[in-house]
Design an enzyme around this catalytic site. Sequence first.
Site, PDB file in Angstrom:
ATOM      1  N   CYS A 120       0.699  -1.235  -0.023  1.00  0.00           N
ATOM      2  CA  CYS A 120       0.016  -0.157   0.013  1.00  0.00           C
ATOM      3  C   CYS A 120       0.786   1.217  -0.054  1.00  0.00           C
ATOM      4  O   CYS A 120       0.164   2.492  -0.251  1.00  0.00           O
ATOM      5  CB  CYS A 120      -0.958  -0.013   1.263  1.00  0.00           C
ATOM      6  SG  CYS A 120      -2.042  -1.486   1.169  1.00  0.00           S
ATOM      7  N   HIS A 262      -3.169   7.376   2.702  1.00  0.00           N
ATOM      8  CA  HIS A 262      -3.767   5.998   2.050  1.00  0.00           C
ATOM      9  C   HIS A 262      -4.939   5.918   2.519  1.00  0.00           C
ATOM     10  O   HIS A 262      -5.153   6.036   3.759  1.00  0.00           O
ATOM     11  CB  HIS A 262      -2.376   5.284   2.453  1.00  0.00           C
ATOM     12  CG  HIS A 262      -3.042   3.846   2.249  1.00  0.00           C
ATOM     13  ND1 HIS A 262      -3.545   3.398   1.108  1.00  0.00           N
ATOM     14  CD2 HIS A 262      -2.932   2.649   2.849  1.00  0.00           C
ATOM     15  CE1 HIS A 262      -3.867   2.243   1.200  1.00  0.00           C
ATOM     16  NE2 HIS A 262      -3.581   1.733   2.181  1.00  0.00           N
ATOM     17  N   ASN A 292     -10.362   0.082   0.604  1.00  0.00           N
ATOM     18  CA  ASN A 292      -8.501   0.242   0.414  1.00  0.00           C
ATOM     19  C   ASN A 292      -8.503  -0.225  -0.813  1.00  0.00           C
ATOM     20  O   ASN A 292      -8.341  -1.375  -1.187  1.00  0.00           O
ATOM     21  CB  ASN A 292      -8.318  -0.758   1.603  1.00  0.00           C
ATOM     22  CG  ASN A 292      -6.595  -0.559   1.691  1.00  0.00           C
ATOM     23  OD1 ASN A 292      -5.892  -0.264   0.755  1.00  0.00           O
ATOM     24  ND2 ASN A 292      -5.720  -1.027   2.860  1.00  0.00           N
TER      25      ASN A 292
END
Length: 336
Positions: A120, A262, A292
Amino acid sequence: MEQGKAKPWGVRIRAVGMAVPEKVVTNHDLEKILDTSDEWIRTRTGIRERRIVDRDVASSDLAERAAREALGKAGWEPQDLDLIVVASATPDHIFPSTAAVLQAKLGVAGSGAFDVSAACSGFVYALSTAAAQVKMGVARRALVVGAETLSKIVDWTDRSTAVLMGDGAGAVLLEPTEEGSDEGILSVYLGADGRGGDLLIQPAGGSRYPASEETVRQGLHYLKMNGREVFKFAVQIMGDAAEEALKRAGLTSEDVDLYVPHQANQRIIDASARRFGLPAEKVWLNIDRYGNTSAASIPIALAEAEAQGRLKKGDIVLLVAFGGGLTWGAAVVRWS
Ligand code: COA
């Protein structure tokens, strides 16, 4: 590095683009296949819905759409690119790289093309890698893409991970700034702690556990996560990474016009914003609509923020990511 105004890198983001699948999967849809509830997902994560690709769509397909949108905005042709970097935890293949696949889809050849693996945090890692090459003069026009089809590696019977993830891609184009310009990338900070690798992992499919009947039977090709431990790590590291990147830019949180974190969990984002006293209107949140999307979440957020007029010339933008590895990364950009 000394405090004070840092010298800009001389590299700016010329344009941004994004692509998400059309198909929307709501929390209520998931209630029908998993022992979960819209209320649990919303209150624990902030997610209401996510986009999911059809079976025949891979990460490079979303990457191509995002890249073409960015190229169109910049008025560049694919052949203008001399570097393509893709960050993805869900590459089309282990090799060739998704960047090389993307290059072919864009109908060109010749430019450097490679993938960055930092889960990520991948977009911030890829941005810094490509920007460093532009800064050094190795490349002049670079394409950086975060592209994910996490729905392909999620165990749809595991409520603790399946509800969190979504698919999408975001792209940015980099180029050198004019001589003496104070715009563009001001600082980058990257970090990792490999000791936490097992906390967020896709165990099988690589050389440790090559795909076999046994790995499939054990579900080792699915994403595995220790949610509680990752949560604790994330809350701490997002704040630390933001602080370090701001320090390297010679700025403080008061200088930040837009915080683009994020998008993994709204509670993690809220906690990191609180640490800096950043008001809600300075925090970009779209986790409610996309979940996500790993390496794609920051460039998608940038593309949306720009489209909605939330990124103006001269704005200080703080990008912060964390993820598997464990990895983290932050960058400060003066928008141009
Ligand atoms: N629906 C309903 N209940 C669920 C559920 C779901 N989708 N997922 C887990 N639960 C249950 C658990 O089984 C547990 O039940 P128990 O108390 O009976 O054992 C309970 O909810 C609480 O679980 P817990 O893991 O403590 O919840 P949490 O508040 O920590 O939230 C996460 C779980 C995953 C949302 C949270 O830990 C998180 O966001 N972690 C970080 C994940 C992340 O950012 N990953 C990406 C990194 S890039």
